[in-house]
Design a protein around this motif. Structure first.
Motif, PDB file in Angstrom:
ATOM      1  N   GLY A  49       0.120   8.361  -4.141  1.00  8.84           N
ATOM      2  CA  GLY A  49      -0.580   8.358  -5.428  1.00  8.84           C
ATOM      3  C   GLY A  49      -0.475   7.007  -6.117  1.00  8.84           C
ATOM      4  N   TRP A  50      -1.386   6.750  -7.022  1.00  8.36           N
ATOM      5  CA  TRP A  50      -1.449   5.406  -7.624  1.00  8.36           C
ATOM      6  C   TRP A  50      -0.526   5.264  -8.824  1.00  8.36           C
ATOM      7  CZ3 TRP A  50      -3.176   4.358 -12.601  1.00  8.36           C
ATOM      8  CH2 TRP A  50      -3.680   5.453 -13.287  1.00  8.36           C
TER       9      TRP A  50
ATOM     10  N   ARG B  45      -7.849   4.553  -4.593  1.00 11.66           N
ATOM     11  CA  ARG B  45      -6.502   4.046  -4.775  1.00 11.66           C
ATOM     12  C   ARG B  45      -6.473   2.523  -4.618  1.00 11.66           C
ATOM     13  NH1 ARG B  45      -3.026   6.519  -0.634  1.00 11.66           N
ATOM     14  NH2 ARG B  45      -3.469   8.446  -1.729  1.00 11.66           N
TER      15      ARG B  45
ATOM     16  N   ARG C  39       0.863  -1.191   0.000  1.00 13.18           N
ATOM     17  CA  ARG C  39       0.000   0.000   0.000  1.00 13.18           C
ATOM     18  C   ARG C  39       0.893   1.232   0.000  1.00 13.18           C
ATOM     19  NH1 ARG C  39      -3.476  -1.497   4.080  1.00 13.18           N
ATOM     20  NH2 ARG C  39      -4.789  -2.576   2.571  1.00 13.18           N
TER      21      ARG C  39
ATOM     22  N   ARG D 181      -5.520  -0.422  -7.347  1.00 16.14           N
ATOM     23  CA  ARG D 181      -4.530  -1.482  -7.119  1.00 16.14           C
ATOM     24  C   ARG D 181      -5.099  -2.836  -7.508  1.00 16.14           C
ATOM     25  NH1 ARG D 181      -2.705  -1.887  -1.330  1.00 16.14           N
ATOM     26  NH2 ARG D 181      -1.265  -3.383  -2.201  1.00 16.14           N
TER      27      ARG D 181
END
Lengths: 619, 188
Positions: A223-224, B19, A219, B23
Motif C-alpha cells: 500500500g502507498w 501506486r 517499491r 510515489r
C-alpha cells in the motif's frame, strides 16, 4: 427433423465446451509463456527505508540547487555569500534543511546497510540492491566530506586541512591524492573550486546513475500509505529541526589563525578519537585505511562469498555479530570523543578566552582598512566576523570589572555588533566609512576604561623604504637623565586599590612608565607621555608595591622566594636608573631593568603567560 | 524449471499503476518543495539596493576656469554598488563641456559617457563623441549625428557644493535605461 429445443441445448453445450477448452489453453499458456525472473527476497522494511532515503535526497537536491545559485566558491566569498543568503528567511531555512538533511542522510544510509546485513538481504539474487546501498553510502560520505569544506569557515578549513593531511598518509598514492584534491599545497581557492565541482557536479552525476535502481528498491508492495508516511516523517522532521536550529557558520576561514576546536562530523568522531590515541605510522595508517577498505571489500564481495537465498546461509550469524560489534564500537568511540572534549572543555565545549577573542577582533579591525581608505571589497568577511565575535563577548567580562560597569560593557558590545552589521548592509562607501569610524570609537572608549594597554585602531600603513626614519649616528654629549631637583620635588601618583590587587594592572603600570622613559631617552620609538621625572617616580613606586604583591595575589605566583628574588633584582635596577647619564650609561641601566623583566617572565611557572618582552617596549 | 533459468534476467516492466503514480507525486513533490525553498532563498537576495543615483565631486571650480568652449573634459567618478554579498567601487566617466562664461553650474553641461544604444562608453574624437562598439556619433551638444543610437547622450545635473572650504563642481550621477528612444531614469 429433430427436436429444436434439443438442438439448441446441444449447440449451447458444444459452445460452452469450446470456450472452456480455450480458456484452459490460455491459462496454461500464460503459465508456461512467462516464467517470473528470480525476485530478490522481499521484506517490508527496506523499501520504506529506501523511500525515506529518496525523500531526504530530494530535499538535499532541491535545497542544494538553491544554495549553489547564491554561493561564491572562493575563500573570500564562501562564508560571506552563505551569510548573505542566510539573511533571507528562506535562505536560512534552505541551508538548515541542507545541513540537517545531510546528517539524516548519513544516518539513513547507515541504517539501510545495517538492515540489509541484519536480514541477510545481500544474498543472491538480491545482490544488486546490496551493492546500490553500499555505493550510496560511499557517495554520501563523499558528499559530506566535500560539502563540509564549502562554507570555508574556521571549522571547515582547519578540519579539511587535517583530513587532507591524513589522506596524504595513504601509502603510494596519498600525496598525489592530496594534490589532486587541493590543486596544490594550500587548502585555498583552487581546493574550494575542486571541492565545489565534485560536490555539485561529479558526485550528483554518479548518484543519478544509481537513482533508477534506488527507485526500484523503494517499491513497496504494502500500500502507498506507509511509503508516503515515511516520506512525510522525513519532511516534517527536517522542517521542524531546521526551523528550530539553523546551520552553523563560524568565523571566516583563515589558515593563519589556529583553530584547535576543529572537529570532524559526528559520524567520523570515532575515527578521530582513535587516531588521537594511536602512535603515528603503521598503526594510524591501519586505523585510517583499514576500516574503509574492509567495508568496500565487504560490500563488493559479500554476495559472492555467501550462498544464494534459496540455500542455507553460511555467514548470516557472523555478519550479524560483526554489524553489532561495529555499531557498538562506533557509538562507544563517538561517545568517548564527546566525553573527552566535555571533560577537557575542548572542541564543541571550548570556552572563550577574552584575550584571544580581543586579538581576533583586532585582526578583523585591521582587515577593514585604514580610515583614509575606502573599505575593501571583501569587508563583508571581517565585518561579519566582528559581529560573531561580539556575540561571544557579550556577558564575558574582563576579570576586574565592577558590577556597575557591566551594563556599559554590554552596551558597547551591542553597539559593536550592530555597527559591524551596518558595514555589511550599507551600500554607500561614505556611509560605510562613518560606520567604520564609529566602530573604532566604541573600541577606543571601552579600552580606555578596561585596559591599560593602548590599542592601535588603525592598521599600519606600509611606509615606503625611502621614508623610514634614519637613526642618529653621532651620539649627543652625555648629561644626567633626570633633573635631581625635580625628582626631589615631585611625588609618585597614587595607585588605586583595585590596581594593587591585579597583577596585570600593576604589570602594565610599570611597563608603560618604563616605555615612556625609554622613549624620552631616545631608546624607544614614539612620543612619551608625561615628564621623565614623574614617570621615573611612578615606575619606582609601582615596582616597590609590586614587590609586596605576592601577599595580595598569591594565586598568580607559584613560589614566593622566587618572586621575591626577581622583585629585588628589579627594584635594585630601577633604583640605579636614578643616577643614569644619557647615552651608553642609560642604555646599560635600561637593559639591566629589561633583563630583570625578561628573566622573571621566562622563569616559567607563572599561571598567566606573558605576552611582551623588554624588546617590545622599544618599538 | 530449467527453461526459466536460461531466460535473461531483465526487470519486469510494471504497469504504471496508481501506486507508482503516487510515489512520483510524493517524491516529486518533496523535490519541488525543496527546490522552491532554495529558489525563494535566491530570489530574496537577488537585486538588492544598488546605488544608481549619487551626487559626486568632479573638480574644484578654480581648476575649471581653464575649461574652454568646444573642448570637453573627461572626469572619472566612483560609485559604490552592491554586487551580491560585496559592496564594490565602480568608476564611471563624465564629459563636462563649457556652454557659457562664468563659474556657475549653468556655465557647464555634463554627459554620461554611457552610450544610450548598447551601454558601451563613448570616446571623444575631436569635437564629437564616438562610440567604439557600433560607431554611433554624437555632436558636442550630445545629439545623435550618425549610427544606431536611439537618443542623444544622457545629460547629468551639475551643482556647485563646498568641499574642504572650496567650491567644487559636483555631478548628480544617474543611470538611464539604455536602448530606448525615451530617456528613463533607472531606479535599481
Amino acid at each position: 427433423m429433430s427436436d429444436p429445443a434439443q438442438t439448441t441445448s446441444q449447440i449451447q453445450n458444444e459452445l460452452l465446451a469450446e470456450v472452456q477448452a480455450e480458456l484452459a489453453r490460455r491459462n496454461t499458456s500464460q503459465v508456461t509463456r512467462k516464467p517470473p525472473p528470480p525476485e530478490p527476497e522481499q521484506d517490508s522494511v527496506s523499501p520504506l527505508v529506501a523511500s525515506a532515503l529518496l525523500a531526504c535526497l530530494a530535499i538535499l537536491a532541491g535545497t542544494g540547487v538553491g544554495l549553489s545559485l547564491g554561493y561564491g566558491a572562493s575563500p573570500d566569498d564562501a562564508a560571506a555569500s552563505l551569510d548573505w543568503l542566510q539573511r533571507g528567511s528562506a535562505g536560512a531555512f534552505a541551508r538548515a534543511l541542507h545541513w540537517h538533511g545531510a546528517n539524516l542522510m548519513v544516518l539513513l544510509c547507515g541504517a539501510y546497510v545495517f538492515w540489509l546485513v541484519w536480514r541477510g538481504l545481500y544474498r543472491k539474487p538480491g545482490q544488486a540492491r546490496w551493492w546500490r546501498a553500499g555505493l550510496l553510502l560511499v557517495l554520501v560520505v563523499g558528499f559530506s566530506l566535500t560539502g563540509q569544506f564549502l562554507p570555508y569557515d574556521q571549522n571547515a578549513l582547519h578540519g579539511t586541512v587535517i583530513r587532507l593531511g591524513y589522506l596524504a598518509e595513504a601509502p603510494l598514492v596519498g600525496d598525489w591524492l592530496r594534490r589532486l584534491a587541493t590543486g596544490g599545497g594550500e587548502s585555498g581557492s583552487a581546493a574550494l573550486a575542486r571541492f565545489f565541482s565534485v560536490h555539485v557536479i561529479i558526485l550528483p552525476a554518479m548518484l543519478l546513475l544509481l537513482l533508477r535502481g534506488l527507485w526500484g528498491d523503494a517499491r513497496y508492495s504494502g500500500g502507498w500509505l506507509p511509503m508516503a508516511g515515511v516520506s512525510a516523517v522525513v519532511v516534517v522532521l527536517l522542517s521542524v529541526v531546521s526551523l528550530l536550529f539553523g546551520a552553523p557558520l563560524g568565523l571566516q576561514g583563515n589558515p593563519g589563525e589556529p583553530f584547535p576546536q576543529a572537529r570532524p562530523e559526528w559520524f567520523a568522531l570515532s575515527l578521530y578519537v582513535l587516531l588521537k590515541a594511536l602512535p603515528s605510522g603503521l598503526a594510524q595508517q591501519l586505523a585510517l585505511f583499514g576500516p574503509p577498505l574492509l567495508a568496500l571489500l565487504t560490500i563488493g564481495g559479500l554476495p559472492f562469498v555467501e550462498a544464494a537465498a534459496d540455500q542455507p546461509a553460511r555467514l548470516h550469524k557472523p555478519m550479524r555479530m560483526a554489524a553489532i560489534v561495529g555499531v557498538v564500537m562506533l557509538s562507544g568511540l563517538t561517545l568517548l570523543a564527546v566525553w573527552e572534549d566535555h571533560k577537557a572543555k575542548a572542541g564543541w565545549f571550548a570556552t572563550d578566552e577574552m584575550d584571544k577573542l580581543m586579538a581576533q577582533v583586532g585582526r578583523r579591525n585591521e582587515a577593514l582598512g585604514h580610515s583614509t581608505h575606502p573599505l575593501p571589497a571583501n569587508a563583508h568577511g571581517p565585518a561579519r566576523d566582528i559581529r560573531l565575535l561580539s556575540i561571544r563577548l557579550r556577558g564575558l567580562y574582563v576579570n576586574d570589572i565592577e558590577e556597575a560597569q557591566k551594563a556599559q560593557w554590554d552596551k558597547w558590545i551591542s553597539e559593536m555588533e550592530s555597527l559591524a552589521d551596518e558595514i555589511i548592509t550599507t551600500t554607500n562607501d561614505a556611509e560605510r566609512r562613518i560606520v567604520r569610524a564609529k566602530l573604532r570609537q566604541v573600541c577606543a572608549d571601552c579600552h580606555k576604561l578596561h585596559a591599560d594597554d593602548e590599542i592601535a585602531l588603525e592598521p599600519k600603513l606600509a611606509v615606503p623604504v625611502a621614508q623610514l626614519p634614519t637613526r642618529q649616528t653621532t651620539a649627543p654629549p652625555s648629561a644626567p637623565l633626570f633633573d635631581t631637583a625635580k625628582l626631589a620635588m615631585l611625588s609618585p601618583s597614587a595607585i588605586e586599590a583595585r590596581d594593587l590587587k591585579s597583577t596585570r594592572r600593576m604589570m602594565n603600570r610599570s611597563k608603560f612608565r618604563l616605555r615612556d622613559l625609554l622613549r624620552a631617552a631616545g631608546e624607544g620609538e614614539g612620543t612619551p607621555e608625561g615628564t621623565p621625572e614623574q614617570n621615573y617616580l611612578d615606575l619606582r613606586e609601582a615596582v616597590k608595591l609590586f614587590g609586596t604583591h605576592w601577599e595580595a595575589n598569591q594565586s598568580s605566583h607559584a613560589d614566593k622566594s622566587k618572586w621575591e628574588k626577581f622583585m629585588s633584582d628589579l627594584q635594585r635596577n630601577v633604583d640605579a636608573l636614578k643616577d643614569a647619564r644619557t647615552g651608553e650609561d642609560a642604555r646599560a641601566r635600561f637593559n639591566a631593568i629589561g633583563k630583570a623583566c625578561d628573566d622573571c617572565h621566562s622563569a616559567g611557572d607563572w599561571d598567566e603567560p606573558f605576552e611582551w618582552q623588554y624588546s617590545d617596549l622599544k618599538r | 524449471m530449467p527453461k526459466a533459468r536460461t531466460q535473461p534476467q531483465q526487470p519486469v516492466p510494471e504497469q504504471p499503476d496508481r501506486r507508482e503514480f503516487l510515489r512520483v507525486v510524493v517524491h516529486g513533490g518533496v523535490l519541488l518543495g525543496a527546490t522552491a525553498v532554495g529558489g525563494v532563498a535566491v530570489w530574496q537576495q537577488s537585486g538588492g539596493e544598488s546605488i544608481v543615483q549619487a551626487v559626486l565631486p568632479l573638480a574644484a571650480m578654480a581648476s575649471l576656469s581653464k575649461l574652454e568652449r568646444g573642448a570637453p573634459a573627461r572626469f572619472e567618478v566612483t560609485l559604490a554598488r552592491r554586487d551580491g554579498w560585496r559592496v564594490v567601487n565602480r568608476s564611471r566617466r563624465v564629459y563636462v563641456t563649457r556652454v557659457a562664461g562664468g563659474e556657475t553650474p549653468e556655465s557647464f553641461a555634463a554627459f554620461s559617457a554611457i552610450c544610450p544604444h548598447a551601454g558601451c562608453e563613448v570616446e571623444l574624437a575631436g569635437k564629437q563623441y564616438v562610440c567604439p562598439c557600433h560607431q554611433a556619433k554624437f555632436d558636442e551638444a550630445g545629439a545623435v549625428t550618425a549610427g544606431p543610437a536611439p537618443r542623444g547622450l544622457d545629460p547629468l545635473v551639475l551643482t556647485v557644493q563646498d568641499r574642504d572650504g572650496q567650491p567644487w563642481l559636483h555631478v548628480a550621477w544617474q543611470d538611464y535605461v539604455i536602448g530606448t528612444e525615451e530617456r528613463t531614469a533607472r531606479t535599481t
